[in-house]
Design an enzyme around this catalytic site. Structure first.
Site, PDB file in Angstrom:
ATOM      1  CG  ASP A  87      -5.056  -5.844  -4.021  1.00 28.52           C
ATOM      2  OD1 ASP A  87      -4.838  -6.741  -3.381  1.00 28.52           O
ATOM      3  OD2 ASP A  87      -4.495  -5.064  -4.641  1.00 28.52           O
TER       4      ASP A  87
ATOM      5  CG  LEU B 103       5.563   7.786  -8.314  1.00 27.38           C
ATOM      6  CD1 LEU B 103       4.134   8.275  -7.525  1.00 27.38           C
ATOM      7  CD2 LEU B 103       6.717   7.747  -7.300  1.00 27.38           C
TER       8      LEU B 103
END
EC number: 2.7.11.1
Length: 364
Positions: free
Chosen positions: A215, A36
């Site tokens: 983040d 992924l």
């Protein structure tokens, strides 16, 4: 069209390459479907429970899909960071924050460690995926949908930032920890000499500490099967309030920011670290404002500024120089919320609770 065909080809290649590969985490074996994503020393795979580990639901074997994160830890520091990430996935009991399903630390033959974390697989993808689809289709997100998503993400951040918001979950957290701390038998031995942070091992102290994600980006906001926005990737999450006390700490933090933060969403205080500087959870409010802007306009505010006026991205961030597109379809109230978040001075930004109130006022 060409890019879509290439992506399909790559996915088929990934699936073929991993068709027989499996990873065992504690008592379950997972078959790798495809890669992924990857970054640094970590890899995330789409995995499926193998036949012998399938969940039985009403007599039917259910082929559950998961995201399995593999973190390669060649050093004491990396194992400490990995263990903090494991704890983060269990720490925040909120439908708007990702939680792990299982985890394990493994000793490799070369003496290094590998951490495996089993996470939910969000088939609806990320907020960035949604933004990209709209750009390709030429469609736009409604203000009501914007506010709904913003409210969910802000509620998730409140769980990180405000210890009081986690008090209601204190009892359930103890039960979750008792079940989910199912590391392999050798884990205690592996971590004997690892300088883990104290808040990682004490659920009592963890309940009184504010955390920052550091983040927040559209790629790190995922959508559950019922459409709830979920804050993902807690690898960068750590204690919110930090005072930079010496040059060694300053240097380490600068390196950490370079490795872990996404520049278009990084607040100016993280780009201009100084001795005696105090960092707080307000770093996430800036990133959240930039993420909301991207949701509304399809591009982050400072990347748009760079495209329009040619200013460097770092300069635009440091000066807070950005603008909204003319004839915006969004209300002044919503634009005002974005402006409040993207303030160069962290003190001028709202707290998470204040931001939640602002968004709830728009939702009425």
């Amino acid at each position: 069209m060409i890019s879509i065909v290439l992506e399909l080809f790559q996915n088929l290649c990934c699936c073929r390459g991993f068709s027989d590969a499996t990873i065992r985490v504690n008592d379950k074996r997972y078959r790798i479907q495809r890669l992924l994503g990857e970054g640094g020393m970590s890899f995330v795979y789409l995995v499926q429970l193998s036949k012998n580990s399938l969940i039985i639901d009403n007599g039917i074997a259910t082929p559950e899909l998961y995201a399995l994160k593999k973190i390669i830890c060649p050093s004491v520091e990396s194992i400490s960071n990995g263990m903090r990430e494991i704890e983060n996935y269990k720490r925040f009991q909120s439908p708007y924050v990702i939680k792990s399903i299982d985890s394990q630390v493994m000793q490799e033959k070369d003496g290094s460690k590998t951490i495996y974390i089993v996470l939910p697989y969000y088939s609806l993808g990320s907020l960035q995926d949604s933004i990209n689809r709209r750009l390709l289709e030429g469609t736009f997100v409604s203000e009501a949908e914007c506010v709904r998503i913003m409210l969910g993400v802000t509620r998730g951040l409140l769980c990180l930032h405000d210890p009081a918001s986690r008090q209601d979950n204190a009892t359930s957290r103890v039960n979750v920890d008792a079940v989910s701390m199912t590391y392999s038998d050798e884990t205690a031995m592996l971590l004997e000499d690892t300088p883990l942070e104290m808040d990682m091992l004490s659920s009592n102290s963890a309940g009184s500490i504010a955390y920052a994600h550091r983040d927040i980006t559209p790629s790190n906001i995922l959508f559950s099967s019922d459409g709830l926005p979920v804050i993902g990737d807690l690898g960068s999450c750590s204690q919110a309030d930090i005072t930079i006390e010496n040059r060694h700490q300053l240097s380490e933090l600068q390196e950490w920011v370079n490795d872990n933060c996404t520049l278009p969403y990084t607040p100016p205080e993280l780009l201009n670290l100084k001795l005696n500087q105090v960092l707080s959870s307000k770093v996430d409010i800036w990133s959240l404002g930039c993420t909301f802007y991207t949701l509304m306009f399809g591009i982050s505010p400072f990347e748009r500024e760079e495209q329009i006026h040619g200013a460097s991205l770092t300069y635009a961030i440091n000066t807070g120089k950005y603008s909204f597109p003319r004839n915006s379809r969004f209300s002044e109230g919503l634009l005002s919320v974005i402006k409040k978040c993207i303030q160069v001075d962290p003190i001028q930004r709202p707290t998470t609770s204040q931001l939640l109130n602002l968004l709830q006022d728009l939702d009425t």
